[in-house]
Scaffold this active site. Structure first.
Site, PDB file in Angstrom:
ATOM      1  N   SER A 107      33.691  32.685  33.468  1.00  9.05           N
ATOM      2  CA  SER A 107      33.829  34.137  33.404  1.00  9.05           C
ATOM      3  C   SER A 107      33.473  34.654  32.021  1.00  9.05           C
ATOM      4  O   SER A 107      33.425  33.911  31.038  1.00  9.05           O
ATOM      5  CB  SER A 107      35.260  34.551  33.743  1.00  9.05           C
ATOM      6  N   ASP A 148      30.745  34.516  36.064  1.00  5.30           N
ATOM      7  CA  ASP A 148      31.691  35.345  36.810  1.00  5.30           C
ATOM      8  C   ASP A 148      32.174  36.560  36.018  1.00  5.30           C
ATOM      9  O   ASP A 148      32.346  36.491  34.798  1.00  5.30           O
ATOM     10  CB  ASP A 148      32.891  34.471  37.201  1.00  5.30           C
ATOM     11  N   GLU A 153      31.639  43.764  43.248  1.00  2.00           N
ATOM     12  CA  GLU A 153      32.980  44.055  43.764  1.00  2.00           C
ATOM     13  C   GLU A 153      33.118  45.555  44.008  1.00  2.00           C
ATOM     14  O   GLU A 153      32.695  46.362  43.192  1.00  2.00           O
ATOM     15  CB  GLU A 153      34.036  43.597  42.752  1.00  2.00           C
ATOM     16  N   GLY A 191      41.154  36.295  43.394  1.00  2.00           N
ATOM     17  CA  GLY A 191      42.600  36.199  43.281  1.00  2.00           C
ATOM     18  C   GLY A 191      43.230  35.293  44.314  1.00  2.00           C
ATOM     19  O   GLY A 191      44.373  35.510  44.733  1.00  2.00           O
TER      20      GLY A 191
END
Length: 285
Positions: A50, A84, A136, A212
């Site tokens: 990330s 990410d 997203e 998540g």
């Protein structure tokens, strides 16, 4: 074995109405543990780095990316490398040269029109470089120490009609959807909105991603995969396993100074956690 491509692994999983596990890594021990877990389980896996992990690594993406790629190439199962939660365009543009086959461009915190414009630009660039791109819509809370979004807060869920327009206009290859999970959960108590997931699956023509997932119980996770999730992102579960094992190792041997003694315990614990979750995700369909 050469590095696998994330898009291929996700497409293969989606074609069999299953999913592939994707783990966020921070250290070389994370990468080695996830690969060991994938080999033990006998299924492909995606290693994710990330933007926050890059910041932790002194804002240098190549050292960890190169190490992860070399580890992946030595694996006996297919392993892909994914960049990410990228918000920085400068970091995005390092992806192809750093060995990543895919990116997740994160503009979910922006108002819809700005999210769409930024993501459209990122998708155009990514595709010009042969990269698969995820985005997203609907904000999965809990990042950067922030509290999870209230289930009824604006933007806390992905709207099907808006999502369909967003995917068509942005050109992304996959969409992370907000259906009740939250980043950085340390207890597996999330309850997912499976009805919403079904509606999203009906209107979207791209693979769906669950962020998540560390906070999602096994039964909920299996149902989500059956319901259309094709990529399952996991991070905190590894960190819980590593930290717990290191604490136990240092409690047992408080005089230990050789980092291999406790980092090795942490790596083994992460490998066991990864193997269990990879098998669950790969066989849920």
């Amino acid at each position: 074995m050469a590095l696998a491509r994330s898009g291929t692994l996700v497409a293969d999983a989606a074609a069999r109405r299953g999913a592939v596990a994707a783990f966020n890594i921070i250290t070389l021990e994370h990468a080695e543990a996830v690969i060991s877990g994938a080999e033990a389980a006998g299924f492909p896996v995606i290693l994710q780095i990330s933007e926050n992990a890059v910041k932790y690594r002194q804002s240098q993406v190549l050292p960890l990316a190169r190490a992860a790629a070399e580890s992946a190439c030595a694996a006996s199962v297919p392993v892909a490398l994914h960049l990410d939660h990228v918000k920085s365009d400068a970091l995005l543009r390092q992806a192809a040269d750093a060995g990543f086959s895919s990116v997740m461009y994160d503009a979910a915190h922006l108002p819809y029109e700005k999210n769409l414009a930024a993501t459209r630009s990122a998708a155009d660039w990514a595709h010009s470089q042969g990269l698969w791109i995820e985005a997203e819509l609907g904000e999965v809370g809990g990042k950067d120490g922030a509290a999870p979004l209230d289930a009824h807060a604006p933007g806390a869920r992905t709207g099907p009609h808006e999502a369909a327009a967003y995917v068509a206009e942005s050109g992304v290859d996959a969409l992370a959807v907000a259906i009740g999970s939250s980043h950085a959960m340390t207890s597996r108590t999330a309850v997912l909105d499976h009805r919403l997931l079904g509606r999203l699956r009906e209107v979207l023509g791209v693979p769906l991603v669950l962020h998540g997932s560390s906070g999602v119980p096994d039964r909920e996770l299996s149902a989500a995969i059956t319901g259309g999730i094709a990529k399952v992102n996991i991070g905190t579960a590894l960190n819980i396993a590593m930290t717990t094992a290191i604490r136990e190792a240092l409690t047992t041997r408080p005089d230990a100074v050789d980092s291999r003694t406790y980092l090795g315990a942490g790596r083994q614990a992460m490998a066991e956690t990864a193997a269990s979750l990879i098998k669950l995700v790969a066989t849920a369909a």
